[in-house]
Design a protein around this motif. Sequence first.
Motif, PDB file in Angstrom:
ATOM      1  N   LEU A  11      88.574   4.758  -4.732  1.00  0.00           N
ATOM      2  CA  LEU A  11      89.815   5.058  -4.025  1.00  0.00           C
ATOM      3  C   LEU A  11      90.327   3.818  -3.304  1.00  0.00           C
ATOM      4  CD1 LEU A  11      89.052   8.588  -2.514  1.00  0.00           C
ATOM      5  CD2 LEU A  11      90.571   8.065  -4.434  1.00  0.00           C
ATOM      6  N   LEU A  12      89.407   3.048  -2.718  1.00  0.00           N
ATOM      7  CA  LEU A  12      89.800   1.814  -2.051  1.00  0.00           C
ATOM      8  C   LEU A  12      90.345   0.807  -3.058  1.00  0.00           C
ATOM      9  CD1 LEU A  12      89.953   0.103   0.508  1.00  0.00           C
ATOM     10  CD2 LEU A  12      87.574  -0.590   0.108  1.00  0.00           C
ATOM     11  N   ARG A  13      89.732   0.743  -4.228  1.00  0.00           N
ATOM     12  CA  ARG A  13      90.214  -0.156  -5.274  1.00  0.00           C
ATOM     13  C   ARG A  13      91.624   0.242  -5.704  1.00  0.00           C
ATOM     14  NH1 ARG A  13      86.946   0.060 -10.652  1.00  0.00           N
ATOM     15  NH2 ARG A  13      85.252  -0.197  -9.129  1.00  0.00           N
ATOM     16  N   MET A  14      91.848   1.550  -5.859  1.00  0.00           N
ATOM     17  CA  MET A  14      93.179   2.021  -6.229  1.00  0.00           C
ATOM     18  C   MET A  14      94.196   1.664  -5.150  1.00  0.00           C
ATOM     19  SD  MET A  14      94.508   5.909  -7.032  1.00  0.00           S
ATOM     20  CE  MET A  14      94.386   6.396  -5.299  1.00  0.00           C
ATOM     21  N   HIS A  15      93.796   1.832  -3.880  1.00  0.00           N
ATOM     22  CA  HIS A  15      94.697   1.474  -2.780  1.00  0.00           C
ATOM     23  C   HIS A  15      95.078   0.000  -2.845  1.00  0.00           C
ATOM     24  CE1 HIS A  15      96.359   1.153   1.297  1.00  0.00           C
ATOM     25  NE2 HIS A  15      95.674   0.018   1.368  1.00  0.00           N
ATOM     26  N   ASP A  16      94.110  -0.854  -3.077  1.00  0.00           N
ATOM     27  CA  ASP A  16      94.379  -2.287  -3.116  1.00  0.00           C
ATOM     28  C   ASP A  16      95.333  -2.648  -4.252  1.00  0.00           C
ATOM     29  OD1 ASP A  16      92.722  -2.643  -0.952  1.00  0.00           O
ATOM     30  OD2 ASP A  16      90.981  -3.273  -2.145  1.00  0.00           O
ATOM     31  N   VAL A  17      95.142  -2.024  -5.401  1.00  0.00           N
ATOM     32  CA  VAL A  17      96.031  -2.298  -6.537  1.00  0.00           C
ATOM     33  C   VAL A  17      97.449  -1.847  -6.218  1.00  0.00           C
ATOM     34  CG1 VAL A  17      96.563  -1.685  -8.929  1.00  0.00           C
ATOM     35  CG2 VAL A  17      94.215  -2.237  -8.279  1.00  0.00           C
ATOM     36  N   MET A  18      97.589  -0.631  -5.695  1.00  0.00           N
ATOM     37  CA  MET A  18      98.914  -0.110  -5.396  1.00  0.00           C
ATOM     38  C   MET A  18      99.576  -0.885  -4.257  1.00  0.00           C
ATOM     39  SD  MET A  18      99.472   2.117  -7.616  1.00  0.00           S
ATOM     40  CE  MET A  18      98.593   3.114  -8.815  1.00  0.00           C
TER      41      MET A  18
END
Length: 293
Positions: A11-18
């Motif tokens: 979820l943190l990785r997705m946040h960083d990408v977005m």
Amino acid sequence: MSISGLSKARLLRMHDVMAGYVERGEVPGLVTLISRRGEVHVDLIGTQTFDQSSPIQRDTIFRISSMTKPIIAVATMILVEECKIRLDEQVDVLLPELAERQVLKRLDGPLDETIPAKRPITVRDLLTFRMGFGQLMAPPDAYPILNASNDQQIGMGPPSPSQMPPPDEWIRRLGRLPLMHQPGEQWMYNTGSDVLGVLIARASGQPLETFLRERIFEPLDMRDTSFRVPEASLDRLTTSYWRDPVSGKLTVYDKAVGGQWSRPPAFPSGAGGLVSTIDDYLAFGQIELTPFL
């Protein structure tokens, strides 16, 4: 790892990408949502426009463009289940404007060089984008058929509800043009869903927006999903941007107040005309459908 199986690291990785899209100025803001086994994770990043500080909210309203298409497909299958239309019946009965189709001999050829269609267009063709007509990812003057389609204002570019004719006139104009390919022989994007919108209205005896509201939106409590945004909710509608093809810069495509989605559309586009919120679309995405054969 949560009980539902959502990974905090991912979820943190997705946040960083977005968040990267916002930080690079590619979009002013966005919402992401993941639902699994009853757990819902929502991430709010950025603002509703580039030029003001109103943060993106969970109830921010977006123009959902082609995410309209799955909703139109479900509406079509409701009518199939009720035997008001059949998947493999020709659409000519309800859409006589599309009867006795002519087909271009070649895509880049003149409009008067055609041959008769081998068979009528079916409902299944519309659902699978194989009606023989659709958007061409090319400059407006690349082909005679594309130039003619743009002249008829039948929606060969980005969603533009106020610049298209009403449904009956829209289908009449489409019927003036030859098909680009034989029905069933070539996948072509977009137009099939707009045709389905007209078909749904005629098969149900209701305007498309009324049918969707009564049969899908109200039962699912999708309060903000519609073809327009009421005045009281315009402060929740994002500004729409697109990239200028010459300068490459993001420019305003449609503003919230006074924009195309601030009033009822001339043409309620089944291909890309709806607005919605992240929770409304979650409600739609979680419906359980009986498989159709």
